[in-house]
Design an enzyme around this catalytic site. Sequence first.
Site, PDB file in Angstrom:
ATOM      1  CE  LYS A 206      -7.229  -5.018   1.373  1.00  0.00           C
ATOM      2  NZ  LYS A 206      -6.914  -5.923   2.414  1.00  0.00           N
ATOM      3  CG  HIS A 226      -6.582  -0.785   2.863  1.00  0.00           C
ATOM      4  ND1 HIS A 226      -5.224  -1.010   2.841  1.00  0.00           N
ATOM      5  CD2 HIS A 226      -7.114  -1.892   3.441  1.00  0.00           C
ATOM      6  CE1 HIS A 226      -4.960  -2.191   3.376  1.00  0.00           C
ATOM      7  NE2 HIS A 226      -6.077  -2.748   3.750  1.00  0.00           N
ATOM      8  CB  SER A 248      -1.402  -4.886   4.316  1.00  0.00           C
ATOM      9  OG  SER A 248      -2.234  -4.572   3.228  1.00  0.00           O
ATOM     10  CB  CYS A 250      -0.022  -0.760   9.454  1.00  0.00           C
ATOM     11  SG  CYS A 250       1.467  -1.070   8.498  1.00  0.00           S
ATOM     12  CG  ASP A 277      -9.053  -4.842   5.102  1.00  0.00           C
ATOM     13  OD1 ASP A 277      -7.958  -4.442   5.543  1.00  0.00           O
ATOM     14  OD2 ASP A 277      -9.181  -5.380   3.992  1.00  0.00           O
ATOM     15  NE  ARG A 374      -3.664 -11.513   6.582  1.00  0.00           N
ATOM     16  CZ  ARG A 374      -3.803 -10.184   6.615  1.00  0.00           C
ATOM     17  NH1 ARG A 374      -4.949  -9.654   6.975  1.00  0.00           N
ATOM     18  NH2 ARG A 374      -2.801  -9.394   6.285  1.00  0.00           N
TER      19      ARG A 374
HETATM   20  P1  GTP Z   1      -4.547  -6.086   7.208  1.00  0.00           P
HETATM   21  O1  GTP Z   1      -5.584  -7.095   7.584  1.00  0.00           O
HETATM   22  O2  GTP Z   1      -3.371  -6.688   6.536  1.00  0.00           O
HETATM   23  O3  GTP Z   1      -5.104  -4.966   6.403  1.00  0.00           O
HETATM   24  O4  GTP Z   1      -3.891  -5.539   8.585  1.00  0.00           O
HETATM   25  P2  GTP Z   1      -4.403  -4.531   9.714  1.00  0.00           P
HETATM   26  O5  GTP Z   1      -4.114  -3.135   9.297  1.00  0.00           O
HETATM   27  O6  GTP Z   1      -5.785  -4.855  10.101  1.00  0.00           O
HETATM   28  O7  GTP Z   1      -3.396  -4.852  10.920  1.00  0.00           O
HETATM   29  P3  GTP Z   1      -3.656  -5.577  12.314  1.00  0.00           P
HETATM   30  O8  GTP Z   1      -4.576  -4.809  13.202  1.00  0.00           O
HETATM   31  O9  GTP Z   1      -3.993  -6.985  12.053  1.00  0.00           O
HETATM   32  O10 GTP Z   1      -2.206  -5.492  12.966  1.00  0.00           O
HETATM   33  C1  GTP Z   1      -1.079  -6.067  12.341  1.00  0.00           C
HETATM   34  C2  GTP Z   1       0.054  -6.171  13.298  1.00  0.00           C
HETATM   35  O11 GTP Z   1       0.349  -4.908  13.873  1.00  0.00           O
HETATM   36  C3  GTP Z   1      -0.250  -7.127  14.438  1.00  0.00           C
HETATM   37  O12 GTP Z   1       0.788  -8.057  14.556  1.00  0.00           O
HETATM   38  C4  GTP Z   1      -0.325  -6.260  15.652  1.00  0.00           C
HETATM   39  O13 GTP Z   1       0.225  -6.900  16.759  1.00  0.00           O
HETATM   40  C5  GTP Z   1       0.448  -5.002  15.277  1.00  0.00           C
HETATM   41  N1  GTP Z   1      -0.181  -3.808  15.898  1.00  0.00           N
HETATM   42  C6  GTP Z   1      -1.459  -3.422  15.756  1.00  0.00           C
HETATM   43  N2  GTP Z   1      -1.735  -2.310  16.482  1.00  0.00           N
HETATM   44  C7  GTP Z   1      -0.568  -1.983  17.090  1.00  0.00           C
HETATM   45  C8  GTP Z   1      -0.189  -0.928  17.976  1.00  0.00           C
HETATM   46  O14 GTP Z   1      -0.980  -0.056  18.354  1.00  0.00           O
HETATM   47  N3  GTP Z   1       1.103  -0.908  18.379  1.00  0.00           N
HETATM   48  C9  GTP Z   1       2.003  -1.858  17.977  1.00  0.00           C
HETATM   49  N4  GTP Z   1       3.247  -1.762  18.411  1.00  0.00           N
HETATM   50  N5  GTP Z   1       1.676  -2.872  17.152  1.00  0.00           N
HETATM   51  C10 GTP Z   1       0.413  -2.933  16.710  1.00  0.00           C
HETATM   52  C1  SPV Z   2      -4.279  -6.821   3.409  1.00  0.00           C
HETATM   53  O1  SPV Z   2      -3.232  -7.320   2.976  1.00  0.00           O
HETATM   54  O2  SPV Z   2      -4.440  -5.579   3.489  1.00  0.00           O
HETATM   55  C2  SPV Z   2      -5.344  -7.698   3.920  1.00  0.00           C
HETATM   56  C3  SPV Z   2      -5.226  -9.143   3.681  1.00  0.00           C
HETATM   57  O3  SPV Z   2      -6.320  -7.217   4.461  1.00  0.00           O
HETATM   58  S1  SPV Z   2      -5.639  -9.597   2.057  1.00  0.00           S
HETATM   59  O4  SPV Z   2      -7.029 -10.004   2.055  1.00  0.00           O
HETATM   60  O5  SPV Z   2      -4.765 -10.714   1.708  1.00  0.00           O
HETATM   61  O6  SPV Z   2      -5.455  -8.480   1.181  1.00  0.00           O
HETATM   62 MN    MN Z   3      -6.165  -4.923   4.561  1.00  0.00          MN
END
Ligand code: GTP
Ligand code: SPV
Ligand code: MN
Length: 592
Positions: A206, A226, A248, A250, A277, A374
């Site tokens: 980040k 992002h 994040s 989401c 990401d 993570r």
């Molecule tokens: P960062 O690494 O923080 O940037 O997160 P990210 O945007 O990569 O999110 P990630 O794909 O890890 O999902 C985060 C949470 O959202 C997880 O607990 C998933 O279970 C939930 N999630 C992801 N996709 C969906 C979806 O399509 N529907 C629902 N209901 N939940 C979802």
């Molecule tokens: C986020 O928070 O969007 C992540 C995890 O991808 S971190 O590397 O802690 O920012």
């Molecule tokens: Mn992220």
Amino acid sequence: MALTNNKAVLNWIDEMAAMTQPDQIVWIDGSDAQIEDLRAQACATGEIEKLNQELLPDCYLHRTAVNDVARVEDRTFICCRKQEDAGPTNNWMDPQEMYAKLKKLYTGAMKGRTMYVIPYSMGVVGSPFAKYGIELTDSIYVVLNMCIMTRVGTAVAEVIGDDFVKGLHAKADLDPENRYIVHFPEDNTIMSVNSGYGGNVLLGKKCFALRIASYLGRNQGWMAEHMLILGIQSPAGEVRYLAAAFPSACGKTNLAMLIPPEHYRKAGWKVWCVGDDIAWIRVGEDGRLWAMNPEYGFFGVAPGTNEKSNPNALHTTMKNTIFTNVAHNLDNNTVWWEGLDKNPPENAEEWTGKKVNGKEWVAEGNKLAHPNSRFTAPAVNCPCLSKEFNNPNGVPVTAMVFGGRRAKTAPLVFQSFDWNHGVYVGSAMASETTAAAAGAVGVVRRDPMAMRPFTGYNMGDYFGHWIEMGEKLGDKAPKIFHVNWFRTDDEGHFIWPGFGDNMRVLMWMLKRCKGEVDAVETPIGYLPNAEDIDITGLDDITLDTVKGLLSVDKDLWLEDCDGVEALYNEIGERVPAELRHQLAALRERLSK
Ligand code: GTP
Ligand code: SPV
Ligand code: MN
């Protein structure tokens, strides 16, 4: 021994070492032997624990301090000379004042410790779009993570020039009151102290690839976003790429690695992951937008990852992976987290290391893994990794997608009228907060382009940069969409099945990009005809459910416009006039 003769690099390291006073300095060459040696050292001190090598070869468990489990946005600073260049969405302090403050915290902070020198590359080493950094750290955990998340070692040291990004990290006392994650964009410098957690300390991610890079991108005419990047391959073998920004936790990692529903797979559709990401995006020689993933691994949210939701991610973590703040299954020396399966281990350590009966612990309403626990896993492990992953040019972008967690307001999907309206849609993004950052969870906040915590300069200028990129792209600009997987029913359950089924929404977008499907023009943008969202094989979803998911409540939207206006007023005069016009036009369409 130093891996470079570059004077700028060596002088800076000398200076940082004089301040932090480590007992020794070790250069990271990225070799397997060195990594193995560091793992052994970290195991000996308990910094990491070796997991079951048959089930999880070369995998380790790490626990952070209990007060150090997420990014700390209130302690993250952009220190440029003029406060207005950081803007009101960033914390700011005068650079000289901040350097002086940090100097006190760093002085002697590495006494009795080793300073590791990590030469790393964001992007393919040697490529014109790669950028190099050096992170100095006193944490083996950071070294091991950086070796997964970025391209590290001798090859980087050989090509590094004078314009590298300087990163200094010291764990110090892990004192939350003196925790600082500080960026000096005008000096290409990042300083992080008193944390040992992910986004606070893996400075390539980040801090560099978004905060510093967004600043560089604006000055040099490219973008750091992002965003995940994925490719959708048709049965005929044609691949179209899209880039999507969600805040994040989401759904970026999940979408980036999705497995299409069965009937698409049978027909020959495939999805490839380029990144989960961060995307660095530029205008290519052909006038289109090209995106590349500057990272080398995934730092993904563990909870919720399972064989059904994201098998690709799960398989990616089966070797060479570091797990942080998950639960330890003591029965077989593996790991567990909420949502992995319905079978919490009886004989367990919860994420802080306390021995518990996992079943009882969970039944009592406690969590075994931290919600922001993570995995750090190498991209090469990913079964659906795109063959373009190591292409220095990246991939051409057909569509850009914005999205967030909105219980009611945003429909499943809509398309913007054009680029500038799409920039408005991105700027108006809002989402319920998650455990990825310290603070309350579930509160709606405005998070433009999912970049609120990551824009290394004034948010109004950032919006302006998006508008300018559109001017450069003209009719070659990608189409822009907005999605929401998180609409809930009256009981608070998600209505849309999400995960692999999000492919159904991607298919509609693809068809829109190719001009193969009509849409309904509404005040907020182009919405699908409900019949055009494919629900084949979805038992719980009817045409009426889709209609509900696509419904737009004008009163909620007008309220939302007030939220956007408040954000624009907070950012102030640097918000481009074009976006003010977009907001006014939206209000007018909604009020008709
Ligand atoms: P960062 O690494 O923080 O940037 O997160 P990210 O945007 O990569 O999110 P990630 O794909 O890890 O999902 C985060 C949470 O959202 C997880 O607990 C998933 O279970 C939930 N999630 C992801 N996709 C969906 C979806 O399509 N529907 C629902 N209901 N939940 C979802
Ligand atoms: C986020 O928070 O969007 C992540 C995890 O991808 S971190 O590397 O802690 O920012
Ligand atoms: Mn992220």
